[in-house]
Design an enzyme around this catalytic site. Structure first.
Site, PDB file in Angstrom:
ATOM      1  N   GLY A 114       0.807  -1.216   0.000  1.00  0.00           N
ATOM      2  CA  GLY A 114       0.000   0.000   0.000  1.00  0.00           C
ATOM      3  C   GLY A 114       0.837   1.261   0.000  1.00  0.00           C
ATOM      4  CB  SER A 115       3.957   2.194   1.767  1.00  0.00           C
ATOM      5  OG  SER A 115       3.459   1.837   3.040  1.00  0.00           O
TER       6      SER A 115
ATOM      7  CD  GLU B 124      -6.845   9.203   2.731  1.00  0.00           C
ATOM      8  OE1 GLU B 124      -6.638   9.308   1.503  1.00  0.00           O
ATOM      9  OE2 GLU B 124      -6.841   8.115   3.329  1.00  0.00           O
TER      10      GLU B 124
ATOM     11  CB  ILE C 148     -11.386  -1.326  -0.211  1.00  0.00           C
ATOM     12  CG1 ILE C 148     -10.164  -1.711  -1.076  1.00  0.00           C
ATOM     13  CG2 ILE C 148     -12.168  -0.170  -0.820  1.00  0.00           C
ATOM     14  CD1 ILE C 148      -9.002  -0.718  -1.054  1.00  0.00           C
TER      15      ILE C 148
HETATM   16  C1  LIG Z   1      -8.774  -0.256   8.450  1.00  0.00           C
HETATM   17  C2  LIG Z   1      -8.067   0.139   7.181  1.00  0.00           C
HETATM   18  C3  LIG Z   1      -8.727   0.909   6.240  1.00  0.00           C
HETATM   19  C4  LIG Z   1      -8.085   1.234   5.033  1.00  0.00           C
HETATM   20  N1  LIG Z   1      -8.792   1.896   4.047  1.00  0.00           N
HETATM   21  C5  LIG Z   1      -8.245   2.005   2.812  1.00  0.00           C
HETATM   22  C6  LIG Z   1      -9.014   2.489   1.718  1.00  0.00           C
HETATM   23  O1  LIG Z   1     -10.189   2.845   1.846  1.00  0.00           O
HETATM   24  N2  LIG Z   1      -8.441   2.538   0.478  1.00  0.00           N
HETATM   25  C7  LIG Z   1      -7.156   2.149   0.277  1.00  0.00           C
HETATM   26  O2  LIG Z   1      -6.688   2.214  -0.856  1.00  0.00           O
HETATM   27  N3  LIG Z   1      -6.387   1.700   1.301  1.00  0.00           N
HETATM   28  C8  LIG Z   1      -6.903   1.608   2.555  1.00  0.00           C
HETATM   29  N4  LIG Z   1      -6.160   1.128   3.598  1.00  0.00           N
HETATM   30  C9  LIG Z   1      -4.775   0.743   3.353  1.00  0.00           C
HETATM   31  C10 LIG Z   1      -3.750   1.655   4.014  1.00  0.00           C
HETATM   32  O3  LIG Z   1      -3.701   2.895   3.358  1.00  0.00           O
HETATM   33  C11 LIG Z   1      -2.419   0.871   3.963  1.00  0.00           C
HETATM   34  O4  LIG Z   1      -2.516  -0.152   4.951  1.00  0.00           O
HETATM   35  C12 LIG Z   1      -1.228   1.748   4.193  1.00  0.00           C
HETATM   36  O5  LIG Z   1      -1.037   2.614   3.105  1.00  0.00           O
HETATM   37  C13 LIG Z   1       0.048   0.911   4.372  1.00  0.00           C
HETATM   38  O6  LIG Z   1       0.175  -0.024   3.333  1.00  0.00           O
HETATM   39  P1  LIG Z   1       0.441  -1.575   3.689  1.00  0.00           P
HETATM   40  O7  LIG Z   1      -0.542  -1.993   4.701  1.00  0.00           O
HETATM   41  O8  LIG Z   1       0.489  -2.335   2.428  1.00  0.00           O
HETATM   42  O9  LIG Z   1       1.837  -1.582   4.385  1.00  0.00           O
HETATM   43  P2  LIG Z   1       3.274  -1.712   3.670  1.00  0.00           P
HETATM   44  O10 LIG Z   1       3.361  -0.790   2.533  1.00  0.00           O
HETATM   45  O11 LIG Z   1       3.528  -3.149   3.454  1.00  0.00           O
HETATM   46  O12 LIG Z   1       4.196  -1.184   4.852  1.00  0.00           O
HETATM   47  C14 LIG Z   1       4.245  -1.882   6.115  1.00  0.00           C
HETATM   48  C15 LIG Z   1       4.914  -1.011   7.138  1.00  0.00           C
HETATM   49  O13 LIG Z   1       6.274  -0.836   6.756  1.00  0.00           O
HETATM   50  C16 LIG Z   1       6.748   0.433   7.110  1.00  0.00           C
HETATM   51  N5  LIG Z   1       7.216   1.112   5.877  1.00  0.00           N
HETATM   52  C17 LIG Z   1       6.655   1.088   4.640  1.00  0.00           C
HETATM   53  N6  LIG Z   1       7.384   1.831   3.786  1.00  0.00           N
HETATM   54  C18 LIG Z   1       8.429   2.336   4.480  1.00  0.00           C
HETATM   55  C19 LIG Z   1       9.533   3.190   4.164  1.00  0.00           C
HETATM   56  N7  LIG Z   1       9.695   3.703   2.939  1.00  0.00           N
HETATM   57  N8  LIG Z   1      10.402   3.506   5.153  1.00  0.00           N
HETATM   58  C20 LIG Z   1      10.251   3.014   6.402  1.00  0.00           C
HETATM   59  N9  LIG Z   1       9.218   2.214   6.772  1.00  0.00           N
HETATM   60  C21 LIG Z   1       8.331   1.876   5.822  1.00  0.00           C
HETATM   61  C22 LIG Z   1       5.575   1.149   7.795  1.00  0.00           C
HETATM   62  O14 LIG Z   1       5.681   0.970   9.187  1.00  0.00           O
HETATM   63  C23 LIG Z   1       4.363   0.418   7.253  1.00  0.00           C
HETATM   64  O15 LIG Z   1       3.258   0.496   8.167  1.00  0.00           O
HETATM   65  C24 LIG Z   1      -6.753   0.833   4.820  1.00  0.00           C
HETATM   66  C25 LIG Z   1      -6.076   0.096   5.796  1.00  0.00           C
HETATM   67  C26 LIG Z   1      -6.730  -0.288   6.940  1.00  0.00           C
HETATM   68  C27 LIG Z   1      -6.015  -1.178   7.929  1.00  0.00           C
END
Ligand SMILES: Cc1cc2nc3c(=O)[nH]c(=O)nc-3n(C[C@H](O)[C@H](O)[C@H](O)COP(=O)(O)OP(=O)(O)OC[C@H]3O[C@@H](n4cnc5c(N)ncnc54)[C@H](O)[C@@H]3O)c2cc1C
Length: 385
Positions: A136-137, A246, A162
């Site tokens: 997601g990031s 947001e 989502i």
């Molecule tokens: C309840 C809930 C509702 C959500 N609603 C939506 C929605 O409506 N639409 C949507 O599109 N998404 C949604 N999300 C997704 C949310 O935006 C993502 O969970 C978030 O962007 C992080 O992506 P990921 O979970 O894939 O974590 P990853 O990208 O896998 O990252 C995991 C962790 O690694 C660390 N990390 C990541 N990158 C770096 C970096 N460059 N440097 C250092 N540390 C790093 C951070 O601690 C991060 O939390 C939702 C998530 C949840 C849990």
């Protein structure tokens, strides 16, 4: 701003704050525990929020909104939190706040009529789907594809986490229409009921229980080209543009809920006795309450100022990251102390501070993880190597 401008702005803030608080006391508070159990909020809430001028605040009248600015949505959601609305409730009821802005800004009259107006009227529900099971990031690497085939795009891939994805009638979806990287990403509105588009599973979570969350699947989903939002290849930039609002919104969740948790804790520590005196008679308890208060004040004052600068047309991408982080740290600290000062009662389901404690854990992750926002701010503030 002149003194008169300030007075007008304050009066407007108070009026909208009161609207949010009253709506919450009447329409949300009596039902919230049940919606937490149901893992969903009812569609009727969207309809009544629309009727009472809550749902469409901050959207232009020209697209079916109530008018007003981000400062109004900030005041509204502060008022809602003050009366006990949860972060999860705000996420579920106002998902259109992240699903529609791209369509309003870049979508054209047809998309506005089909998706924006009915949603702001409380008749339909929309979601935003960016995050994928693979990550997601790093939005620029998303893998869901949309291949052009005549008058349609054919979409294949999956999205996860989502918000409102179980209930959504349509999903503003980030897809790859071009090559790798940012420039290959577009936004497509995909309607529920389109063959091949499935809600694969509802996801159970630590908090935000009343806000449904889904994993979505796309298998050869044919989406009309008219559902493209803005130019092909502009999706990443549209997403980035809307992230400022947001992130300020998530800051409001954080300090709004923290302010509520502080109020509940202050009341509890006056009533609850230990060692023959109220908890608040202990200096360390009073100091903890003051520290909670300090953090809420700082987070609120800064986030409001960043919102004001955004509305005034300033570029505040880095500041929105800082506002979110400041407020999120406040919520994390304050909700933890709120549970602590409630003692065993704070650990029980059904005690409000327990819900806030669980709910705020998503805030340093969603809408940009803290580390990712710090990196973005570092670049924008000139601290990158
Ligand atoms: C309840 C809930 C509702 C959500 N609603 C939506 C929605 O409506 N639409 C949507 O599109 N998404 C949604 N999300 C997704 C949310 O935006 C993502 O969970 C978030 O962007 C992080 O992506 P990921 O979970 O894939 O974590 P990853 O990208 O896998 O990252 C995991 C962790 O690694 C660390 N990390 C990541 N990158 C770096 C970096 N460059 N440097 C250092 N540390 C790093 C951070 O601690 C991060 O939390 C939702 C998530 C949840 C849990």
């Amino acid at each position: 701003m002149t003194d008169t401008d300030t007075d007008v702005a304050r009066a407007r803030h108070d009026e909208v704050f009161a609207l949010g608080a009253e709506f919450t006391r009447r329409e949300i508070w009596p039902h919230l525990d049940q919606w937490e159990e149901d893992q969903s909020i009812p569609r009727e809430l969207h309809a009544s929020a629309a009727k009472q001028g809550v749902l469409a605040l901050g959207f232009p009248e020209a697209v079916g909104g109530e008018g007003g600015t981000l400062l109004d949505t900030v005041a509204l959601q502060e008022g809602m939190c003050s009366a006990g609305a949860s972060s999860g409730l705000l996420a579920g009821l106002f998902t259109h706040g992240i699903a529609l802005p791209h369509v309003v800004a870049h979508g054209g009259a047809d998309l506005v009529d089909r998706f924006v107006r009915p949603t702001l009227a409380g008749e339909t529900i929309g979601s935003l789907a960016v995050t994928e099971p693979g990550g997601g990031s790093d939005v620029a690497r998303l893998q869901t594809t949309a291949r052009r085939d005549g008058d349609h795009f054919v979409v294949n891939g999956a999205k996860t986490f989502i918000t409102s994805g179980v209930r959504a009638d349509f999903v503003t979806t980030a897809v790859r229409t071009g090559g790798p990287g940012h420039a290959g990403i577009s936004l497509l509105v995909i309607e529920k009921g389109t063959p091949g588009f499935t809600v694969d599973r509802p996801l159970r979570k630590m908090g935000w229980h009343c806000s449904d969350t889904a994993e979505l699947g796309f298998a050869d989903v044919r989406v009309p080209v008219e559902n493209l939002v803005g130019e092909e290849g502009s999706g990443f930039y549209q997403i980035a543009e809307q992230f400022v609002v947001e992130r300020i919104g998530l800051a409001v969740h954080a300090y709004g809920v923290a302010a509520r948790a502080l109020e509940l804790t202050a009341a509890y520590t006056r009533e609850r006795e230990a060692f023959g005196k109220p908890l608040v008679a202990n200096q360390t308890v009073r100091h903890t309450l003051v520290e909670m208060h300090r953090q809420v004040e700082v987070a609120r004052t800064y986030a409001r100022e960043v919102a004001r600068r955004h509305v005034a047309g300033e570029q505040v991408i880095a500041e929105a990251c800082l506002a979110k982080q400041t407020a999120v740290e406040t919520a994390t600290y304050v909700c933890d102390k709120a549970v602590q000062l409630h003692g065993g009662a704070g650990y029980l389901h059904g005690t409000e501070v327990e819900r806030h404690y669980r709910d705020v854990r998503i805030l340093p992750i969603g809408g940009g993880a803290t580390e990712v926002l710090a990196d973005l701010a570092a670049k924008l503030l000139g601290y990158a190597a």
